[in-house]
Motif scaffolding. Structure first.
Motif, PDB file in Angstrom:
ATOM      1  N   PRO A   8       0.811  -1.237   0.000  1.00 54.95           N
ATOM      2  CA  PRO A   8       0.000   0.000   0.000  1.00 54.95           C
ATOM      3  C   PRO A   8       0.831   1.268   0.000  1.00 54.95           C
ATOM      4  O   PRO A   8       0.427   2.275  -0.580  1.00 54.95           O
ATOM      5  N   LEU A   9       2.011   1.239   0.642  1.00 55.01           N
ATOM      6  CA  LEU A   9       2.867   2.427   0.647  1.00 55.01           C
ATOM      7  C   LEU A   9       3.389   2.714  -0.748  1.00 55.01           C
ATOM      8  O   LEU A   9       3.371   3.866  -1.214  1.00 55.01           O
ATOM      9  N   ALA A  10       3.852   1.672  -1.448  1.00 49.87           N
ATOM     10  CA  ALA A  10       4.324   1.855  -2.824  1.00 49.87           C
ATOM     11  C   ALA A  10       3.183   2.304  -3.721  1.00 49.87           C
ATOM     12  O   ALA A  10       3.356   3.157  -4.600  1.00 49.87           O
ATOM     13  N   GLY A  11       1.987   1.730  -3.509  1.00 52.82           N
ATOM     14  CA  GLY A  11       0.829   2.119  -4.325  1.00 52.82           C
ATOM     15  C   GLY A  11       0.441   3.565  -4.119  1.00 52.82           C
ATOM     16  O   GLY A  11       0.102   4.279  -5.075  1.00 52.82           O
ATOM     17  N   ALA A  12       0.478   4.017  -2.857  1.00 51.51           N
ATOM     18  CA  ALA A  12       0.141   5.422  -2.578  1.00 51.51           C
ATOM     19  C   ALA A  12       1.151   6.367  -3.211  1.00 51.51           C
ATOM     20  O   ALA A  12       0.799   7.429  -3.737  1.00 51.51           O
ATOM     21  N   TRP A  13       2.433   5.985  -3.180  1.00 51.57           N
ATOM     22  CA  TRP A  13       3.462   6.815  -3.818  1.00 51.57           C
ATOM     23  C   TRP A  13       3.253   6.867  -5.331  1.00 51.57           C
ATOM     24  O   TRP A  13       3.342   7.936  -5.938  1.00 51.57           O
ATOM     25  N   LYS A  14       3.010   5.715  -5.955  1.00 49.29           N
ATOM     26  CA  LYS A  14       2.810   5.688  -7.401  1.00 49.29           C
ATOM     27  C   LYS A  14       1.673   6.606  -7.823  1.00 49.29           C
ATOM     28  O   LYS A  14       1.776   7.343  -8.815  1.00 49.29           O
ATOM     29  N   GLN A  15       0.568   6.564  -7.075  1.00 46.97           N
ATOM     30  CA  GLN A  15      -0.588   7.398  -7.440  1.00 46.97           C
ATOM     31  C   GLN A  15      -0.252   8.888  -7.310  1.00 46.97           C
ATOM     32  O   GLN A  15      -0.544   9.683  -8.216  1.00 46.97           O
ATOM     33  N   ALA A  16       0.383   9.255  -6.176  1.00 50.32           N
ATOM     34  CA  ALA A  16       0.719  10.669  -5.978  1.00 50.32           C
ATOM     35  C   ALA A  16       1.747  11.138  -7.007  1.00 50.32           C
ATOM     36  O   ALA A  16       1.630  12.242  -7.572  1.00 50.32           O
ATOM     37  N   PHE A  17       2.742  10.308  -7.272  1.00 49.16           N
ATOM     38  CA  PHE A  17       3.785  10.661  -8.234  1.00 49.16           C
ATOM     39  C   PHE A  17       3.195  10.812  -9.640  1.00 49.16           C
ATOM     40  O   PHE A  17       3.522  11.751 -10.376  1.00 49.16           O
ATOM     41  N   HIS A  18       2.300   9.892 -10.028  1.00 46.01           N
ATOM     42  CA  HIS A  18       1.672   9.952 -11.358  1.00 46.01           C
ATOM     43  C   HIS A  18       0.881  11.246 -11.511  1.00 46.01           C
ATOM     44  O   HIS A  18       0.972  11.936 -12.540  1.00 46.01           O
ATOM     45  N   LEU A  19       0.096  11.585 -10.493  1.00 40.15           N
ATOM     46  CA  LEU A  19      -0.692  12.820 -10.562  1.00 40.15           C
ATOM     47  C   LEU A  19       0.215  14.046 -10.620  1.00 40.15           C
ATOM     48  O   LEU A  19      -0.093  15.031 -11.300  1.00 40.15           O
ATOM     49  N   ALA A  20       1.359  13.992  -9.919  1.00 41.43           N
ATOM     50  CA  ALA A  20       2.273  15.143  -9.893  1.00 41.43           C
ATOM     51  C   ALA A  20       2.918  15.390 -11.246  1.00 41.43           C
ATOM     52  O   ALA A  20       3.290  16.533 -11.559  1.00 41.43           O
ATOM     53  N   THR A  21       3.071  14.341 -12.077  1.00 41.34           N
ATOM     54  CA  THR A  21       3.663  14.539 -13.401  1.00 41.34           C
ATOM     55  C   THR A  21       2.687  15.196 -14.374  1.00 41.34           C
ATOM     56  O   THR A  21       3.084  15.630 -15.457  1.00 41.34           O
ATOM     57  N   ASN A  22       1.408  15.217 -14.004  1.00 41.30           N
ATOM     58  CA  ASN A  22       0.394  15.970 -14.750  1.00 41.30           C
ATOM     59  C   ASN A  22       0.325  15.582 -16.230  1.00 41.30           C
ATOM     60  O   ASN A  22       0.255  16.435 -17.119  1.00 41.30           O
ATOM     61  N   GLY A  23       0.376  14.279 -16.511  1.00 41.87           N
ATOM     62  CA  GLY A  23       0.223  13.805 -17.879  1.00 41.87           C
ATOM     63  C   GLY A  23       1.422  14.021 -18.777  1.00 41.87           C
ATOM     64  O   GLY A  23       1.316  13.887 -19.997  1.00 41.87           O
ATOM     65  N   SER A  24       2.569  14.337 -18.217  1.00 43.24           N
ATOM     66  CA  SER A  24       3.761  14.577 -19.034  1.00 43.24           C
ATOM     67  C   SER A  24       4.223  13.295 -19.722  1.00 43.24           C
ATOM     68  O   SER A  24       4.147  12.197 -19.152  1.00 43.24           O
ATOM     69  N   GLY A  25       4.737  13.442 -20.936  1.00 43.65           N
ATOM     70  CA  GLY A  25       5.291  12.293 -21.646  1.00 43.65           C
ATOM     71  C   GLY A  25       6.527  11.727 -20.970  1.00 43.65           C
ATOM     72  O   GLY A  25       6.931  10.587 -21.240  1.00 43.65           O
ATOM     73  N   SER A  26       7.136  12.517 -20.091  1.00 42.68           N
ATOM     74  CA  SER A  26       8.316  12.038 -19.374  1.00 42.68           C
ATOM     75  C   SER A  26       7.982  10.888 -18.435  1.00 42.68           C
ATOM     76  O   SER A  26       8.862  10.118 -18.050  1.00 42.68           O
ATOM     77  N   TYR A  27       6.715  10.748 -18.051  1.00 45.19           N
ATOM     78  CA  TYR A  27       6.332   9.674 -17.134  1.00 45.19           C
ATOM     79  C   TYR A  27       6.652   8.315 -17.751  1.00 45.19           C
ATOM     80  O   TYR A  27       7.274   7.461 -17.118  1.00 45.19           O
ATOM     81  N   GLY A  28       6.256   8.112 -19.016  1.00 43.51           N
ATOM     82  CA  GLY A  28       6.541   6.841 -19.678  1.00 43.51           C
ATOM     83  C   GLY A  28       8.007   6.677 -20.033  1.00 43.51           C
ATOM     84  O   GLY A  28       8.565   5.584 -19.913  1.00 43.51           O
ATOM     85  N   LYS A  29       8.657   7.770 -20.461  1.00 38.85           N
ATOM     86  CA  LYS A  29      10.083   7.683 -20.795  1.00 38.85           C
ATOM     87  C   LYS A  29      10.916   7.380 -19.552  1.00 38.85           C
ATOM     88  O   LYS A  29      11.889   6.636 -19.608  1.00 38.85           O
ATOM     89  N   GLY A  30      10.513   7.965 -18.442  1.00 41.90           N
ATOM     90  CA  GLY A  30      11.227   7.701 -17.196  1.00 41.90           C
ATOM     91  C   GLY A  30      11.093   6.259 -16.752  1.00 41.90           C
ATOM     92  O   GLY A  30      12.018   5.681 -16.189  1.00 41.90           O
ATOM     93  N   LEU A  31       9.927   5.659 -17.031  1.00 43.14           N
ATOM     94  CA  LEU A  31       9.729   4.252 -16.679  1.00 43.14           C
ATOM     95  C   LEU A  31      10.708   3.360 -17.440  1.00 43.14           C
ATOM     96  O   LEU A  31      11.294   2.432 -16.870  1.00 43.14           O
ATOM     97  N   ASN A  32      10.907   3.652 -18.717  1.00 41.22           N
ATOM     98  CA  ASN A  32      11.869   2.871 -19.502  1.00 41.22           C
ATOM     99  C   ASN A  32      13.293   3.039 -18.966  1.00 41.22           C
ATOM    100  O   ASN A  32      14.059   2.071 -18.895  1.00 41.22           O
ATOM    101  N   LEU A  33      13.655   4.269 -18.595  1.00 42.93           N
ATOM    102  CA  LEU A  33      14.989   4.493 -18.035  1.00 42.93           C
ATOM    103  C   LEU A  33      15.175   3.701 -16.733  1.00 42.93           C
ATOM    104  O   LEU A  33      16.215   3.065 -16.521  1.00 42.93           O
ATOM    105  N   ALA A  34      14.166   3.737 -15.870  1.00 39.52           N
ATOM    106  CA  ALA A  34      14.269   3.032 -14.594  1.00 39.52           C
ATOM    107  C   ALA A  34      14.399   1.534 -14.807  1.00 39.52           C
ATOM    108  O   ALA A  34      15.187   0.864 -14.138  1.00 39.52           O
TER     109      ALA A  34
END
Length: 398
Positions: A8-34
């Motif tokens: 649940p802690l990881a899930g809560a972080w993922k949700q908050a982090f996703h919303l903070a990126t505000n739909g930026s294309g960097s969200y998906g590109k960052g996932l590939n880098l990670a």
């Protein structure tokens, strides 16, 4: 503490982090880098999580900023945890309690920050404008991946280390009985937790003696002091972990006496025994510290590879060198045979054969000192790529 219990802690972080990126294309590109291992060691300090991120032959310093919890919020969280015997047992045994992942069981305090409290920065042009970039997005994904195993990442960034929180809770339960420790879902109770709780319960009053019936009392010499409670708890937890590995058949060879010493040093608080280990093994402290890193990356074989490469035949070394050359781009530096290792001096990387048959990556630290890196592999070319990724993420120390 289990991966599932902290999900649940990881899930809560993922949700908050996703919303903070505000739909930026960097969200998906960052996932590939990670996923490709671009994020190096993550550092935390109050209000900030940062790490070097390698991308496109450059390494950038990415950071995620989040609000610290206030002192009253920490007090509320500690008071709630102090009322939970399972949480107390986890904390005094140097574990993060699962209840911290659920704000409903943590006094309403959420360790995961709100989305509007997360901001980004990076040394790249986009990050300097405090917008999310590919590198800070990669860091956010890496944090989500590591939270289930290392929840202290968020604790530290929110303003308190796990050790400080445990001390706060211990102060609250000192001299009080926290109550019985509930069993895990499989019906067992961890011995380390039982011992830790017992150490914080009030001492029992001695039984009254009828001195009139006692004729003679004889005393032997006082017993030698026993081990510290913390050491006993650590020994108990360690023995349980080793037994589980043996039952599961996952113990990694060669687990000899030296590797066993390094295993203890690589555990939490293991560096307390560094001086004793140096005296027992006559191995210099810098070498022991490097072997600890090797153990964390590759177990006993990683520790031994850090101490010295396993002897290999000329045929094995030449075949590995050919595989590395075939996988590299034209124009890169030459890979040479250096004893029983393969080294690219210009790039500052090296791979060594280990006693388990795998190849272990290393990067040049300072002078002629080599530090182990993650990514040991049966394939020497893949191990070499892991070494180059680590080199890109780790600035050369002089």
């Amino acid at each position: 503490m289990t991966v599932r219990s902290l999900a649940p802690l990881a899930g809560a972080w993922k949700q908050a982090f996703h919303l903070a990126t505000n739909g930026s294309g960097s969200y998906g590109k960052g996932l590939n880098l990670a996923r490709n291992g671009a994020v190096a060691q993550i550092h935390t300090q109050p209000g900030k999580i940062s790490a070097p991120v390698a991308a496109k032959k450059a390494t950038h310093q990415a950071a995620i900023h989040l609000p610290e919890l206030t002192a009253p919020q920490w007090d509320t969280l500690a008071a709630k945890l102090a009322a939970d015997p399972q949480a107390v047992a986890d904390l005094v045994a140097n574990r993060i309690p699962a209840s911290i992942a659920d704000s409903g069981h943590a006094g309403g305090i959420s360790i995961a920050p709100p989305a509007d409290g997360i901001t980004f920065s990076c040394s790249c042009p986009t990050g300097r404008t405090h917008r999310v970039c590919d590198h800070s997005a990669a860091l956010g994904h890496a944090v989500a991946e590591r939270l289930t195993a290392t929840p202290s990442l968020l604790l530290g960034a929110r303003g308190m280390t796990a050790r400080a929180l445990a001390a706060h809770v211990r102060d609250l339960v000192d001299g009080a009985d926290p109550g019985p420790l509930p069993a895990d879902t499989n019906g067992t109770v961890r011995a380390a937790q039982l011992y830790s709780l017992a150490a914080h319960r009030p001492a029992q009053q001695p039984t009254d003696l009828d001195l009139d019936t006692v004729s003679t009392l004889t005393w032997n010499d006082a017993p030698h002091p026993g081990p510290r409670a913390r050491d006993l708890a650590q020994m108990t937890a360690d023995a349980a972990a080793r037994a589980q590995a043996l039952l599961a058949g996952t113990t990694t060879a060669p687990h000899d006496e030296l590797a066993d010493i390094i295993r203890i040093l690589a555990s939490p608080d293991g560096t307390d025994h560094l001086a004793a280990a140096q005296h027992a093994t006559e191995v210099p402290e810098p070498t022991l510290r490097a072997m600890m890193i090797g153990y964390r990356h590759g177990g006993p074989a990683g520790a031994h590879a850090t101490l010295a490469a396993t002897p290999a035949t000329t045929e094995v070394l030449e075949r590995a060198r050919a595989a590395v050359h075939a996988s590299r781009a034209v124009g890169l530096g030459a890979v040479t045979t250096d004893g029983d290792a393969l080294t690219d001096t210009s790039a500052g990387v090296q791979i060594r054969p280990g006693p388990d048959g795998r190849w272990y990556p290393f990067t040049l630290w300072r002078g002629d000192e080599w530090r182990p890196a993650p990514g040991a592999c049966d394939d020497p070319a893949e191990a070499f790529r892991a070494a180059r990724r680590a080199r890109a993420a780790r600035p050369l120390r002089r």
